[in-house]
Design a protein around this motif. Sequence first.
Motif: not given
Length: 928
Positions: A448, A452, A662
Amino acid sequence: MQKTLLLVDGSSYLYRAYHAMAQLSSPSGMPTGALYGVLNMLRRLRMDVAHDYACCIFDAKGDNFRHALYPAYKANRPPMPDDLRPQAAALPELVALMGWPVLAVPGVEADDVIGTLAREAEAQGLQVVISTGDKDMAQLVNEHITLVNTMSNETLDIDGVVGKFGVRPEQIIDYLALIGDKVDNVPGVDKCGPKTAVKWLAEYQTLDNIMAHAADIKGKVGENLQAALSHLPLSYQLITLKTDVDLQAELPQGLENLRRQSPDWAALSHHFQQLGFRTWLKEAQTRLAEAAQQGQSGDLFAAAADNKPPAEAFRQPESKAPAAAPAELSYQAITTQAELDTLCARLAAADTIGFDTETTSLDAMNAQLVGISIAFAPGEAVYIPLGHSLTAVAEQLPLNTVLGCLKPFLAAETPAKIGQNLKYDQHILANYQLTLGGIAGDAMLASYIVESHLGHGLDELAERHLGLNTIKYEDLCGKGAKQISFADVALADATTYACQDADFALRIEAHLRAQMDVAQLAMYTDMELPVAQVLFQMERTGVLIDKHELAQQSHELGSELITLEQQAYELAGQPFNLNSPKQLQEILFDKMGIPTNGLKKTASGGISTNEAVLEKLALDYPLPQLILQNRSLAKLKSTYTDKLPQLINPASGRVHTTYAQAVAITGRLASNNPNLQNIPIRTEQGRRVRRAFIAPSGSLMVSADYSQIELRIMAHLSGDQTLINAFNHGEDIHRRTAAEVFGIAPEAVSSEQRRYAKTINFGLIYGMGQYGLAKSLGIDNLAAKNFIDRYFARYPGVADYMQRTKEQAQAQGYVETLFGRRLYLPGIHSSNGNERAGAERAAINAPMQGTASDLIKRAMIDVQHWLASDNLESKLIMQVHDELVLEVPQTELDTVKHRLPEIMAAVGEMDVPLLAEVGVGDNWEEAH
């Protein structure tokens, strides 16, 4: 061709490899993870950067001249870890055998030797490449000297330094002296962070000039600057690299002593065998045999780099190479007491393990254990079956026996635990009154941070970073009605599957951690991992729900839906199914004859009746407006008032949402079962749902909500002085904007003008253009354009920020938050104009949304720490958007009301104050 000197900060490499690599050991038991990591990094560096001269520099033992200047220099640094000492001692010899000249000069630091060599090479007309992650080295950068960071694939030339730090290389020493260095214990100016230092240096250029004008800098930070005047010259001296170290004794022939060399394959083969580096041993033996045959030496660590032209010296790979795979796998099932005893003895000696659980359900609060897997090193893991059926596993140890053995190791800080979404595993263990301590890494959260915009599931990560396909759950258990429980999977298959999970998580996390730059690593270790612990506590606590209140609301909503249906029938002139797109199309477009020009069509060619179409039609026709009302209330009823009582946990009497960490690229949290983020607040019925979230007897709900946080972040990021002054003077920002846009005094602003200004303020931070603003305000496009032009004329810093941000996004493919979170924008280079424009709008808003999410996460960490350290009974129970909700005993109410907003206001150093507004009530709606 111009020649190149490649310099490596060996001490930096050693520590980075130690923290990044999994715990490896040689056949004799000597730890080798850091050794393997450094040699691997040097191998890749030698292939990636063309060079004629090279040197790897280490810190010499003992104090250096800076300790004489300042005895407290580096006093905060912990001693070298015991398992790193033998590796640090062995490393210089191995590096030298690889063909790298090695230096360690007493009395100075490795940085000083690097600085001296760089300046000497520059004077002789060489290009210099320094491989390091140390920010101090940026002071050396010029048109001849460049920094590369192999862990983040970052190259810093002059423009790169300006882009990363906001100051020119010649200002780096001034910059670092101002902010100080906690790692080296170099004092700076209290509360002076990077943004403040950059602002001062932009205005005054040098530290000396800043000090000369200290009396002109107002406010608390100005007072702090004046207090620091006595020690700033010393800080400047400590940070300045010495570039005239006498190296005559070490390099009698100067740079000629640093010409690149070939490895000593015979000696390396011996060392690789002792260290257990089997793959490298085979390659080294092959090179040695080839060299003997051909009468020359091959270079495993140089590959084809000798023939690479200088223009390719800074080649950046398109993607990260897969993490190194172990030569063979060792996955074992633990089914006897002797095997369990051996496992526990090994856990007692382990520094780091991969950890995973197999369970009966994804419902973490109620799932039961089926098995536990533990990985000790890449390719080496065990599985302990605990809840398999007898048909699947004939022999398994009693649950209490296994948990009794594992309990102290699970709870302890050592061994450190690495996993994939370990928050889930914490809940599973908590169901058995067990604690999972020492959480040091999470592959999902590491992904993450690094990427991301991509998926973070273990299957995807393994394919992306290990180049391996995982065994899927469906492969073992099947799908649909025929799916079996994991408890019925045969032991051999369950062992491979479970061991793979723990093993891959351990490997992937180390691989991703090695790719993080300094800001990303800090965000990972100081924000995302600690936030996961706060979320675990919040999920575990849950929130009390008033079932009777929800039942009453469901009844009332049901009555309202019946009334809306009857009204819709009357408008349509007949009964029909309000949820049938086909019947709705017939009523609206066939029977009522509503024009269809410009309306969206479905895939089958009919006119859509989705929400966007109905909203457009609702401006002129009452029936679409009724349909929208009906859909909104029906969703509220089915999603919340009907469903929330079903989600109450029988054991706790509370609802326990699951926070997804996440998911959003901006760092925002999501929640599900129930989704707290989506409870409507713009309608009376939506707000009423919050009444059902209640405090128990003797306690109250306390809500703390950041006020206009994204506008405050906009003011800070843009540096617009008018906005900054408005916030610093506590003005109504929407009234101030209205006064600026309409050219009138703030006290003359009408409520309608303030509403326009509010729409403009919030619209522009979401990248809204003139067409969107015209639609929101119900005005024509020309009027909207005039408003925007006047806004930017009054707030030029905002316009500059937006243009600068779009250019940064186009150049890099990402933008960043105030704290260094990278927000990737895959569509920024799209050939599709609409997609590209959408990415540009996202680029403007993402740093604000992302910084807001970073701030609320910092607040969660600090609030949780405060509650624990002061032994308060108050509990964090919810986080929604920019709001924290606590359950507070009445005896602690005054303390919380006073301290909570102070903590939330202090989580970020910005040019404008953060403000958290606190509300109190018996339920969430009253408190919000």
